[in-house]
Structure formats: structure tokens, C-alpha cells
Design a protein around this motif. Sequence first.
Motif, PDB file in Angstrom:
ATOM      1  N   VAL A  17       0.836  -1.212   0.000  1.00 16.92           N
ATOM      2  CA  VAL A  17       0.000   0.000   0.000  1.00 16.92           C
ATOM      3  C   VAL A  17       0.864   1.253   0.000  1.00 16.92           C
ATOM      4  CG1 VAL A  17      -1.638   1.348   1.370  1.00 16.92           C
ATOM      5  CG2 VAL A  17      -1.991  -1.104   1.087  1.00 16.92           C
ATOM      6  N   GLU A  18       1.896   1.274   0.830  1.00 17.92           N
ATOM      7  CA  GLU A  18       2.734   2.475   0.946  1.00 17.92           C
ATOM      8  C   GLU A  18       3.530   2.752  -0.318  1.00 17.92           C
ATOM      9  OE1 GLU A  18       3.586   2.732   5.753  1.00 17.92           O
ATOM     10  OE2 GLU A  18       4.967   1.578   4.499  1.00 17.92           O
ATOM     11  N   THR A  19       3.936   1.705  -1.037  1.00 14.35           N
ATOM     12  CA  THR A  19       4.699   1.893  -2.261  1.00 14.35           C
ATOM     13  C   THR A  19       3.806   2.021  -3.493  1.00 14.35           C
ATOM     14  OG1 THR A  19       4.934  -0.508  -2.571  1.00 14.35           O
ATOM     15  CG2 THR A  19       6.668   0.632  -1.334  1.00 14.35           C
ATOM     16  N   GLY A  20       2.507   1.721  -3.321  1.00 15.00           N
ATOM     17  CA  GLY A  20       1.602   1.785  -4.456  1.00 15.00           C
ATOM     18  C   GLY A  20       1.827   0.665  -5.447  1.00 15.00           C
TER      19      GLY A  20
ATOM     20  N   GLY B 173     -22.059   6.833   7.596  1.00 16.92           N
ATOM     21  CA  GLY B 173     -22.750   7.965   6.988  1.00 16.92           C
ATOM     22  C   GLY B 173     -22.101   9.298   7.323  1.00 16.92           C
ATOM     23  N   VAL B 174     -20.982   9.239   8.070  1.00 14.48           N
ATOM     24  CA  VAL B 174     -20.273  10.463   8.475  1.00 14.48           C
ATOM     25  C   VAL B 174     -19.013  10.648   7.659  1.00 14.48           C
ATOM     26  CG1 VAL B 174     -19.162  11.656  10.404  1.00 14.48           C
ATOM     27  CG2 VAL B 174     -21.162  10.211  10.826  1.00 14.48           C
ATOM     28  N   LYS B 175     -18.253   9.571   7.467  1.00 15.20           N
ATOM     29  CA  LYS B 175     -17.037   9.595   6.657  1.00 15.20           C
ATOM     30  C   LYS B 175     -17.247   8.762   5.403  1.00 15.20           C
ATOM     31  CE  LYS B 175     -13.941  11.914   9.157  1.00 15.20           C
ATOM     32  NZ  LYS B 175     -12.706  11.257   9.608  1.00 15.20           N
ATOM     33  N   GLN B 176     -16.572   9.148   4.339  1.00 11.89           N
ATOM     34  CA  GLN B 176     -16.690   8.412   3.094  1.00 11.89           C
ATOM     35  C   GLN B 176     -16.105   7.015   3.254  1.00 11.89           C
ATOM     36  OE1 GLN B 176     -14.791  10.306  -0.230  1.00 11.89           O
ATOM     37  NE2 GLN B 176     -15.475   8.783  -1.715  1.00 11.89           N
ATOM     38  N   ALA B 177     -16.842   6.030   2.794  1.00 13.90           N
ATOM     39  CA  ALA B 177     -16.391   4.641   2.841  1.00 13.90           C
ATOM     40  C   ALA B 177     -17.163   3.867   1.785  1.00 13.90           C
ATOM     41  CB  ALA B 177     -16.649   4.033   4.226  1.00 13.90           C
ATOM     42  N   VAL B 178     -16.619   2.707   1.403  1.00 13.59           N
ATOM     43  CA  VAL B 178     -17.350   1.896   0.430  1.00 13.59           C
ATOM     44  C   VAL B 178     -18.678   1.474   1.059  1.00 13.59           C
ATOM     45  CG1 VAL B 178     -15.292   1.105  -0.771  1.00 13.59           C
ATOM     46  CG2 VAL B 178     -16.117  -0.204   1.174  1.00 13.59           C
ATOM     47  N   LEU B 179     -19.759   1.688   0.339  1.00 14.80           N
ATOM     48  CA  LEU B 179     -21.083   1.417   0.894  1.00 14.80           C
ATOM     49  C   LEU B 179     -21.472  -0.051   0.781  1.00 14.80           C
ATOM     50  CD1 LEU B 179     -23.060   4.543  -0.385  1.00 14.80           C
ATOM     51  CD2 LEU B 179     -22.166   4.100   1.916  1.00 14.80           C
TER      52      LEU B 179
ATOM     53  N   LEU C  82      -7.915   0.324  -3.088  1.00 12.16           N
ATOM     54  CA  LEU C  82      -6.963   0.716  -2.053  1.00 12.16           C
ATOM     55  C   LEU C  82      -5.866   1.620  -2.598  1.00 12.16           C
ATOM     56  CD1 LEU C  82      -6.602  -2.664  -0.118  1.00 12.16           C
ATOM     57  CD2 LEU C  82      -7.821  -0.619   0.632  1.00 12.16           C
ATOM     58  N   THR C  83      -5.320   1.305  -3.748  1.00 16.35           N
ATOM     59  CA  THR C  83      -4.247   2.128  -4.304  1.00 16.35           C
ATOM     60  C   THR C  83      -4.770   3.486  -4.743  1.00 16.35           C
ATOM     61  OG1 THR C  83      -4.553   1.008  -6.447  1.00 16.35           O
ATOM     62  CG2 THR C  83      -2.787   0.202  -5.015  1.00 16.35           C
ATOM     63  N   ALA C  84      -5.996   3.518  -5.246  1.00 16.75           N
ATOM     64  CA  ALA C  84      -6.586   4.809  -5.631  1.00 16.75           C
ATOM     65  C   ALA C  84      -6.809   5.672  -4.392  1.00 16.75           C
ATOM     66  CB  ALA C  84      -7.897   4.590  -6.381  1.00 16.75           C
ATOM     67  N   GLY C  85      -7.302   5.067  -3.329  1.00 14.28           N
ATOM     68  CA  GLY C  85      -7.540   5.812  -2.099  1.00 14.28           C
ATOM     69  C   GLY C  85      -6.250   6.324  -1.484  1.00 14.28           C
ATOM     70  N   GLN C  86      -5.208   5.471  -1.470  1.00 16.02           N
ATOM     71  CA  GLN C  86      -3.933   5.888  -0.913  1.00 16.02           C
ATOM     72  C   GLN C  86      -3.312   7.003  -1.745  1.00 16.02           C
ATOM     73  OE1 GLN C  86      -2.891   5.187   1.886  1.00 16.02           O
ATOM     74  NE2 GLN C  86      -0.677   5.489   2.002  1.00 16.02           N
ATOM     75  N   GLY C  87      -3.523   6.944  -3.059  1.00 11.05           N
ATOM     76  CA  GLY C  87      -2.975   7.988  -3.931  1.00 11.05           C
ATOM     77  C   GLY C  87      -3.560   9.363  -3.647  1.00 11.05           C
TER      78      GLY C  87
ATOM     79  N   GLY D 207       1.238  11.734   1.182  1.00  7.69           N
ATOM     80  CA  GLY D 207       1.885  12.885   1.802  1.00  7.69           C
ATOM     81  C   GLY D 207       1.210  13.338   3.080  1.00  7.69           C
ATOM     82  N   ARG D 208      -0.051  12.979   3.269  1.00 10.81           N
ATOM     83  CA  ARG D 208      -0.790  13.376   4.470  1.00 10.81           C
ATOM     84  C   ARG D 208      -1.036  12.195   5.396  1.00 10.81           C
ATOM     85  NH1 ARG D 208      -6.154  14.776   2.420  1.00 10.81           N
ATOM     86  NH2 ARG D 208      -6.579  15.368   4.595  1.00 10.81           N
ATOM     87  N   ALA D 209      -0.809  10.981   4.887  1.00 10.54           N
ATOM     88  CA  ALA D 209      -1.199   9.774   5.614  1.00 10.54           C
ATOM     89  C   ALA D 209      -0.003   9.045   6.189  1.00 10.54           C
ATOM     90  CB  ALA D 209      -1.982   8.849   4.695  1.00 10.54           C
ATOM     91  N   GLU D 210      -0.238   8.365   7.299  1.00 12.85           N
ATOM     92  CA  GLU D 210       0.766   7.530   7.938  1.00 12.85           C
ATOM     93  C   GLU D 210       0.088   6.255   8.421  1.00 12.85           C
ATOM     94  OE1 GLU D 210       3.794   7.569  11.801  1.00 12.85           O
ATOM     95  OE2 GLU D 210       2.202   9.066  11.613  1.00 12.85           O
TER      96      GLU D 210
END
Length: 311
Positions: free
Chosen positions: A200-203, A224-230, A243-248, A252-255
Amino acid sequence: MAGTPQTAFDDRGSSSDDRPDAATEAFLAHRNLLFTVAYEMLGSAADAEDVLQETWLRWVEVDLDAVRDQRAYLVRVTTRQALVRLRTLRRRRESYVGSWLPEPLLTAPDVAEDIELAESVSMAMLLVLETLTPTERAVFVLREVFDLEYDEIAGAVDKSPAAVRQIAHRARAHVAARRPRGVVSVAETRDALDAFQRAVETGDLQSLVDILAPDVVLLGDGGGVKQAVLRPILGADKVARVLTAGQGRIAGRAELRPAQVNGYPALILRLDGETDTVVALRVEDGLITGLYAVRNPEKLSHMERETLLRR
């Protein structure tokens, strides 16, 4: 009465020398066990805490001299309160936005050392327990996890011991058909988690596909508060691309930080320094067969400190 006693006591739960009275002392001795019972029945730490509050309010009205087995008595009261709450929660969950996932808990290393306890509180098993009726769930948890006798369980669920035996048999068969195949070691889960995190971290899409089982399922809970797969995402290729699209989008903001969640290694995604998502895994034969991503902020409050679970 203030709240459930933990480290401090209100006037009713204290003696003149500030030591806990007998009722408080007994409750505290079994508190972590009672929380574990309630949590396994409800899949919600917040609701389990409410059940403990109800149990405490009933406990302080009891004549302790008339109680032969304090542990059994407290488990019985906790179970009854949890059953009442579970039936209410079932109705609420029918209108829940997207997939409902259990509330994740940051657990101490000793939970992982108790293999049966770790499996029973894993996200995968809690979801299996969701498919039982409330009474079946109570009987299964009390018998299979806490090893209570049938007559003790009968008193908790208001059934005869014979009926409890039948319910236990039915619940075991139901769970056996749906639970993960075999007990997965913490080491095996950690190896899969490490490979998943690197991919995930390396894409690296191919590495991600390689660690996912062909029939892997991804569930997301945003409440219904945060975006997630429904809806559940099925298949290694589809899950890997999501997962790779979401991480992309959050690079830079995620850890991603490894953590012990519900007895097994998991990942905590921190976004801009704040806990954003808890990702738990289900692993079989070295491959990830289930991914459970909890984003609902109301379910992340117990990720700031370890929760003590006991049998």
C-alpha cells in the motif's frame, strides 16, 4: 450514583478510610470480564460500557450475603442487560448507512497470547456472531468463550438447561460454517500485514494483489459520516485498485502504523496527525481474505488507550 467504578469511588462506593466497600471491590474484580462478555455480545465498546453501568446499578442493590457465586451472578446480570440492548441495536443497524462493522479496540499483548480469546474478539468472528439471534449469541459466547455450565447460562437467558443445550448446538453449527478455517497465528497475521503495508505504501499494485486472496472482501464503515465503500468490494483486483486509488489521494498526508487491534495485528491510518481509519485483517493460508476498514469517528474513541479484556 456517578458512573461505573474504575479507579475512583463515589460516596456510596467508599468506606470511611477511602477503601472500596465489598460491592465495589467485587465489581472491580470482575469488571474486565464483564466488559468482555458485553462487548462480545454487542460488538460495541460504548454499548458495553452502558451495560456495565446498568449492571453496577443493579449490583449495589443486592444483598451480598445472599449471593453464592458473585462472578456467576454478575455475568448473569450483564448478559441480561446486554440481551435487552442487543435487540434494540439490531433494529437500529437495519437502517445503518453502508456496512456495519464492530467497534475496534486497541488491545494489550496478553490478549493475543490467549488464542481462544483473541479469536473470539476478532473482527471476523464478531461479524460471524452478528448472524446469530440474540439468544444464540449469548449462549455461544457464554459457553464457547467463557466455558459456563448450561445451568448457569440457563439462568442468564431465561431458558431451561435442555433448551440451552439445543441452542448451543445450533449456534456452534452456524458459527462453524462461517468462521475462518482454522486458527491463524498472530505471527502469520503479522507477516501478511507487513506485506500488505509495504504494498500500500509503495503503491505496488501487483504486490498488493499477490497478498490478497482471489475472493478477498473489503468492507468499509463510515457510518454515513465519513466516506467509505457502501457495499462490499469482492475480488483481489478490485480491492487492490480501490486501495491504491484511495492511498494515492491522500499521499503525503497519511501515515500507516501497526497496532494490536481486537487481539490481532492491524493498521491505524493517521491523516494529518489524527486517527482516521482502523484496518483489521482476516488471514487464511497466508493470504488476506477479509479487510475491515472502520472510519466512523464514533467507533474510534477506544483507539487512544488499551482496553483490558479478560475471560
